[in-house]
Design a protein around this motif. Structure first.
Motif, PDB file in Angstrom:
ATOM      1  N   SER A  19       1.260   3.514   6.390  1.00 34.15           N
ATOM      2  CA  SER A  19       2.253   3.374   7.458  1.00 34.15           C
ATOM      3  C   SER A  19       3.390   4.347   7.165  1.00 34.15           C
ATOM      4  CB  SER A  19       2.790   1.941   7.514  1.00 34.15           C
ATOM      5  OG  SER A  19       3.528   1.654   6.341  1.00 34.15           O
ATOM      6  N   ALA A  20       4.291   4.477   8.109  1.00 38.88           N
ATOM      7  CA  ALA A  20       5.470   5.312   7.877  1.00 38.88           C
ATOM      8  C   ALA A  20       6.359   4.618   6.852  1.00 38.88           C
ATOM      9  CB  ALA A  20       6.229   5.512   9.181  1.00 38.88           C
ATOM     10  N   LEU A  21       6.935   5.391   5.962  1.00 40.68           N
ATOM     11  CA  LEU A  21       7.869   4.851   4.971  1.00 40.68           C
ATOM     12  C   LEU A  21       9.275   5.112   5.479  1.00 40.68           C
ATOM     13  CD1 LEU A  21       6.190   6.127   1.658  1.00 40.68           C
ATOM     14  CD2 LEU A  21       5.674   4.083   2.994  1.00 40.68           C
ATOM     15  N   ARG A  22      10.023   4.020   5.813  1.00 35.70           N
ATOM     16  CA  ARG A  22      11.353   4.157   6.419  1.00 35.70           C
ATOM     17  C   ARG A  22      12.379   3.299   5.740  1.00 35.70           C
ATOM     18  NH1 ARG A  22       9.087   3.154  12.442  1.00 35.70           N
ATOM     19  NH2 ARG A  22       7.841   5.003  12.517  1.00 35.70           N
ATOM     20  N   PRO A  23      12.711   3.280   4.602  1.00 38.14           N
ATOM     21  CA  PRO A  23      12.098   3.926   3.454  1.00 38.14           C
ATOM     22  C   PRO A  23      10.976   3.111   2.841  1.00 38.14           C
ATOM     23  CG  PRO A  23      14.116   2.894   2.756  1.00 38.14           C
ATOM     24  CD  PRO A  23      13.981   2.660   4.237  1.00 38.14           C
ATOM     25  N   GLN A  24      10.662   1.911   3.388  1.00 40.20           N
ATOM     26  CA  GLN A  24       9.588   1.110   2.825  1.00 40.20           C
ATOM     27  C   GLN A  24       8.389   1.121   3.747  1.00 40.20           C
ATOM     28  OE1 GLN A  24      11.466  -2.695   2.246  1.00 40.20           O
ATOM     29  NE2 GLN A  24      12.010  -2.180   0.157  1.00 40.20           N
ATOM     30  N   GLY A  25       7.229   0.894   3.159  1.00 39.05           N
ATOM     31  CA  GLY A  25       6.004   0.843   3.934  1.00 39.05           C
ATOM     32  C   GLY A  25       4.816   0.596   3.024  1.00 39.05           C
ATOM     33  N   THR A  26       3.624   0.873   3.550  1.00 40.58           N
ATOM     34  CA  THR A  26       2.391   0.620   2.817  1.00 40.58           C
ATOM     35  C   THR A  26       1.725   1.932   2.462  1.00 40.58           C
ATOM     36  OG1 THR A  26       2.118  -1.391   4.111  1.00 40.58           O
ATOM     37  CG2 THR A  26       0.201  -0.631   2.908  1.00 40.58           C
ATOM     38  N   ALA A  27       1.195   1.962   1.234  1.00 44.31           N
ATOM     39  CA  ALA A  27       0.487   3.159   0.765  1.00 44.31           C
ATOM     40  C   ALA A  27      -0.813   2.733   0.099  1.00 44.31           C
ATOM     41  CB  ALA A  27       1.351   3.936  -0.210  1.00 44.31           C
ATOM     42  N   LEU A  28      -1.719   3.686  -0.014  1.00 44.18           N
ATOM     43  CA  LEU A  28      -3.028   3.440  -0.597  1.00 44.18           C
ATOM     44  C   LEU A  28      -3.135   4.201  -1.916  1.00 44.18           C
ATOM     45  CD1 LEU A  28      -5.656   1.990   0.261  1.00 44.18           C
ATOM     46  CD2 LEU A  28      -6.421   4.144   1.222  1.00 44.18           C
ATOM     47  N   PHE A  29      -3.361   3.456  -3.004  1.00 39.48           N
ATOM     48  CA  PHE A  29      -3.584   4.041  -4.324  1.00 39.48           C
ATOM     49  C   PHE A  29      -4.883   3.458  -4.855  1.00 39.48           C
ATOM     50  CE2 PHE A  29       1.039   4.311  -4.005  1.00 39.48           C
ATOM     51  CZ  PHE A  29       1.258   5.615  -4.406  1.00 39.48           C
ATOM     52  N   ALA A  30      -5.851   4.304  -5.169  1.00 39.47           N
ATOM     53  CA  ALA A  30      -7.143   3.899  -5.731  1.00 39.47           C
ATOM     54  C   ALA A  30      -7.782   2.795  -4.878  1.00 39.47           C
ATOM     55  CB  ALA A  30      -6.983   3.440  -7.173  1.00 39.47           C
ATOM     56  N   GLU A  31      -7.840   3.027  -3.561  1.00 37.58           N
ATOM     57  CA  GLU A  31      -8.500   2.124  -2.625  1.00 37.58           C
ATOM     58  C   GLU A  31      -7.810   0.759  -2.489  1.00 37.58           C
ATOM     59  OE1 GLU A  31     -11.705   2.821  -1.121  1.00 37.58           O
ATOM     60  OE2 GLU A  31     -11.651   4.850  -1.902  1.00 37.58           O
ATOM     61  N   ARG A  32      -6.551   0.637  -2.949  1.00 39.76           N
ATOM     62  CA  ARG A  32      -5.808  -0.628  -2.829  1.00 39.76           C
ATOM     63  C   ARG A  32      -4.487  -0.384  -2.127  1.00 39.76           C
ATOM     64  NH1 ARG A  32      -5.926  -4.446  -7.886  1.00 39.76           N
ATOM     65  NH2 ARG A  32      -4.723  -5.527  -6.310  1.00 39.76           N
ATOM     66  N   HIS A  33      -4.124  -1.303  -1.223  1.00 37.08           N
ATOM     67  CA  HIS A  33      -2.859  -1.207  -0.511  1.00 37.08           C
ATOM     68  C   HIS A  33      -1.722  -1.753  -1.383  1.00 37.08           C
ATOM     69  CE1 HIS A  33      -5.622  -0.834   2.883  1.00 37.08           C
ATOM     70  NE2 HIS A  33      -4.624  -0.257   3.527  1.00 37.08           N
ATOM     71  N   HIS A  34      -0.608  -1.025  -1.376  1.00 40.11           N
ATOM     72  CA  HIS A  34       0.581  -1.450  -2.114  1.00 40.11           C
ATOM     73  C   HIS A  34       1.809  -1.240  -1.236  1.00 40.11           C
ATOM     74  CE1 HIS A  34      -1.411  -1.819  -6.041  1.00 40.11           C
ATOM     75  NE2 HIS A  34      -2.130  -0.777  -5.654  1.00 40.11           N
TER      76      HIS A  34
END
Length: 157
Positions: free
Chosen positions: A111-126
């Motif tokens: 998702s967009a980081l505004r300044p927080q959001g969701t990111a994918l690292f090693a196939e896992r959402h954080h």
């Protein structure tokens, strides 16, 4: 005379019912409680005016006693606990396996980081956050700091 008794009992009964509704269902001082108090007072006043002073005193004492008993009983019977929030949310963001991530690891925003959001690292959402800048979705990001349960990232240029 019977009509006077019916009027007094109905006014006081409806007034006390509205006061109880005010206390249980409608928090704060609202129109419902004020109308209930006014109806109860009118019922007692009609009792004094139509039935005499002695009966008026008895009606007033009975109204105060019934109101106090209803108030005390509602607290003692624990009936108000059904309206109280008792559960607590003890969950935290990124609680499960935060040690799997390392500083410098590269991922992609979901998702967009505004300044927080969701990111994918090693196939896992954080759940991640930037240091204040905006990052669009599907952009490469890098972890610059891990502190407690926060993952601080920056966009990879």
């Amino acid at each position: 005379m019977l009509l006077d008794w019916v009027t007094v009992v109905l006014l006081i009964g409806i007034g006390l019912l509205l006061i109880v509704v005010e206390l249980v269902f409608v928090p704060g001082t609202t129109v419902v409680g004020i109308i209930g108090f006014i109806l109860t007072a009118i019922g007692v006043w009609i009792g004094y005016a139509a039935l005499g002073t002695t009966i008026g005193h008895i009606i007033l004492a009975g109204t105060v006693l019934v109101g106090a008993l209803a108030f005390v009983y509602s607290f003692r019977s624990d009936s108000w606990s059904h309206f109280a929030l008792k559960n607590q949310n003890r969950g935290h963001v990124n609680e499960d396996n935060p040690h799997l991530l390392e500083e410098g690891e590269v991922g992609k925003t979901v998702s967009a980081l505004r300044p927080q959001g969701t990111a994918l690292f090693a196939e896992r959402h954080h759940e991640v956050q930037t240091q204040g800048e905006f990052v669009a979705p599907n952009k490469a990001i890098r972890i610059i700091r891990l502190s407690q349960n926060k993952i601080i990232v920056e966009e990879v240029s």
